[in-house]
Design an enzyme around this catalytic site. Sequence first.
Site: not given
Ligand SMILES: Cc1cc2nc3c(=O)[nH]c(=O)nc-3n(C[C@H](O)[C@H](O)[C@H](O)COP(=O)(O)O)c2cc1C
Length: 387
Positions: A110, A132, A158, A257, A281, A314
């Site tokens: 990330s 980002y 993203t 994304k 997300h 999910g």
């Molecule tokens: C704690 C946390 C931090 C996240 N940080 C980012 C990030 O920095 N960049 C990004 O593109 N998505 C981020 N996401 C989204 C994840 O990449 C992903 O799209 C999402 O967690 C998928 O859903 P799931 O948690 O149900 O598997 C984050 C998700 C969580 C739970």
Amino acid sequence: MAGNLGCYNIADLRERARRRLPLGIWEYAERGVEDEVGMARNRAAFEAITFRPRVLRGVERVDTSTEIFGKVLPFPLAIAPTGAAGLMWHKGDLALARAAAKAGVPFIISSASTMDLEQIAEAGGRPWFQLYLWEDRSLSHAVVDRAWRVGCEALFVTLDLPVPPNREYIQRNGFGTPFKLNARNTLDVLTHPRWLAGVMGRYMLEGGIPTQANLPDRLRAKITKGAPPGALFKQDDLDWDGVKQLRDRWPGKLVLKGVLHPEDAETALALGADGIVVSNHGGRALDCSMASMDALPAIVEAVGGRLTVFLDSGVRRGSDIVKAVACGADVVLAGRAPLYGLAAFGERGVTHAIELLRTETSRTMAMIGARTIGEVRAAMAGESHGE
Ligand SMILES: Cc1cc2nc3c(=O)[nH]c(=O)nc-3n(C[C@H](O)[C@H](O)[C@H](O)COP(=O)(O)O)c2cc1C
């Protein structure tokens, strides 16, 4: 403790993580936005899909492997980028990357990580980088160039956070950035001594929790201080021309994304992207967004076979991975599932989460009579044609 760490599924790891983390950190990892119906919608979309299994297919050898960007994956999974991994575990980004590398699973670093990408990439394996855009675009371009230099083969941009998401709970629990101690969060931290000593304490010995670790030294801030000017993420002015600039700059695979509309997927293809992540997300951006599994069929219809189609939001079981692949996804990303393992047990917890998802994927395939990923896809194609 036994190899399974006393956790027999992702839900068990989730419960361990919840108990170990201070409420404010747990909420950041787990919660969605506003009324949090989007997260439930993601799960409901998976649960609504069922298989019509085939029998007597000789499933003593199930091959879960698949190929992505010209290389083989052990099963159709990659670890999603999660910015706050470093708050779940000391140097959590590295623990995630190491477990992924050992399992042969790609890991997406990330741009909001609390370790810089060079350190994380040292874990080896197959690192990809998520971007980002900072308000000062030259910072983003510099980070992209660094990601290429350390060997990231794919850049994930993203798109689904054009403005900051509405995380009302952060205003209540006092865990925002800049982080400020108040009566509630101090008590919260003090009542989680293992986290306090094992995570916070170790950072304090090193001079504090870094944030925005991918920025140049002069712009880095500790999590207790606000970001300096220009060093905040800002994407409300990003458009297709901005993505085109990144396409022209990035020599590797480019993946967008957070795409849910087939027309956006077609534009991505026309612009020269190599892939898209069908994602909302994880229900953390727009609460009333459609579930990514509900968006998948129209996108596969529009660009399947011409763009690599990733899906997330999910995923908690191997059967979810099989369902996504059956509906046309090439690879699935998991965000929270490996984070639960990380928060509960560090690197070995991530390894366990990946192993749980892999064995469940294999078992589900055997149960439905699919010996290969190709047969999973063919099974669903047959269903939709009424065979
Ligand atoms: C704690 C946390 C931090 C996240 N940080 C980012 C990030 O920095 N960049 C990004 O593109 N998505 C981020 N996401 C989204 C994840 O990449 C992903 O799209 C999402 O967690 C998928 O859903 P799931 O948690 O149900 O598997 C984050 C998700 C969580 C739970």
